[in-house]
Design an enzyme around this catalytic site. Structure first.
Site, short mmCIF file in Angstrom:
data_model
loop_
_atom_site.label_atom_id
_atom_site.label_comp_id
_atom_site.label_asym_id
_atom_site.label_seq_id
_atom_site.Cartn_x
_atom_site.Cartn_y
_atom_site.Cartn_z
N SER A 125 0.65 -1.20 0.03
CA SER A 125 0.03 0.14 0.01
C SER A 125 0.97 1.08 0.04
CB SER A 125 -1.20 0.06 1.11
OG SER A 125 -0.30 -0.03 2.36
N CYS A 126 2.02 1.28 0.59
CA CYS A 126 2.71 2.45 0.94
C CYS A 126 3.75 2.59 0.03
CB CYS A 126 3.02 2.77 2.32
SG CYS A 126 4.27 1.84 3.08
N GLY A 127 4.51 1.69 -0.55
CA GLY A 127 5.69 1.68 -1.01
C GLY A 127 6.87 1.73 -0.21
#
Length: 282
Positions: free
Chosen positions: A114-116
């Site tokens: 989701s956030c890298g």
């Protein structure tokens, strides 16, 4: 490798009627990326295109810029205590003479779907020096009509999404709107890395006259990946972040958000979009 999707039992409720049935879900497994035998990063990804994912990740980190700089990518046998190969660990070997930035060697990175990249100490830490300038000469001139057609073309090419509804996608288009490549993954940043990694291994970097379209929002990291691959236009069906807009403005990247139907917002790089100026009421 046959692990893109998995089946799970689900209790289904429709108009008050309860039933049990199997459901197809997108697979999510960890991939550890090693560089010269040393652990570098772990990402949660959808299995498949793992070598392209690793190569694209290294392009984004400023380690690779051409196929000649890459020697081999292999799955690591004996990744578990019993010596079996899980196909969840890859080791990347670079060609002789390729220098490794200290920041890459000195930190291990955990990335999520989701956030890298997480745990970056500061904004400066992710502003890796680009190996390619966004120098598309003459500059691309994309009509709003062409841009408006791209999401439908991406959606039509999402094979796994049709079965699961749980994947992000990234697509690469030519300046004429031709679909060049599309990749799906549980993480939007992984889908982009798979695209870029495939282009690197095919000797196609920089991607100087292309459009990158992502199925979700445009984060700072996705803008950075586009810049690192020499992609001059990034379009997203959802919103960009403020840092993505700032990076686009600084680097000359054209950033389009909320690309839905005939509507879109151009946040930076308007010179590549053939705009028709309309009178503003009042």
């Amino acid at each position: 490798m046959g692990r893109v999707t998995e089946r799970r039992r689900v209790t289904r409720i429709r108009d008050g009627v309860v039933s049990a049935r199997p459901d197809t879900l997108v697979a999510e497994e960890p991939l550890e990326i090693r560089l010269g035998g040393k652990p570098l990063a772990i990402t949660m990804r959808t299995p498949g295109d793992d070598f392209a994912l690793a190569a694209g990740f290294l392009v984004s980190e400023g380690v690779l810029a051409s196929a000649e700089e890459l020697r081999t990518i292999v799955y690591c046998a004996g990744a578990t205590e019993d010596g079996s190969n899980t196909y969840n660990v890859v080791d990347v070997s670079l060609a002789d003479g390729v220098e490794l930035p200290d920041i890459t060697l000195e930190r291990n990175v955990y990335t999520t779907s989701s956030c890298g990249l997480c745990g970056k100490a500061s904004l400066d830490a992710v502003r890796t020096t680009a190996r390619f300038a966004l120098a598309d000469e003459p500059a691309l001139r994309l009509s709003p009509g062409l841009l408006a057609r791209l999401p439908d073309r991406l959606r039509a090419a999402q094979r796994v999404f049709d079965r699961t509804g749980g994947l992000h996608a990234a697509a690469l288009f030519s300046e004429d709107g031709e679909l060049l490549d599309v990749r799906e993954d549980v993480g939007r940043h992984n889908a982009v890395d798979k695209l870029i990694g495939r282009a690197l291994r095919d000797g196609r970097l920089p991607l100087s006259r292309t459009v990158l379209l992502v199925s979700g929002r445009a984060s700072f990291e996705l803008a950075q990946k586009a810049v690192m691959a020499g992609i001059p236009v990034l379009a997203a069906v959802s919103a960009p972040s403020s840092l993505a807009v700032d990076l686009a403005a600084e680097t000359g990247l054209t950033l389009v958000g909320f690309l839905r139907g005939s509507s879109m917002n151009v946040y930076a790089g308007e010179h590549r979009v053939a705009l028709e100026t309309a009178a503003t009421p009042g």
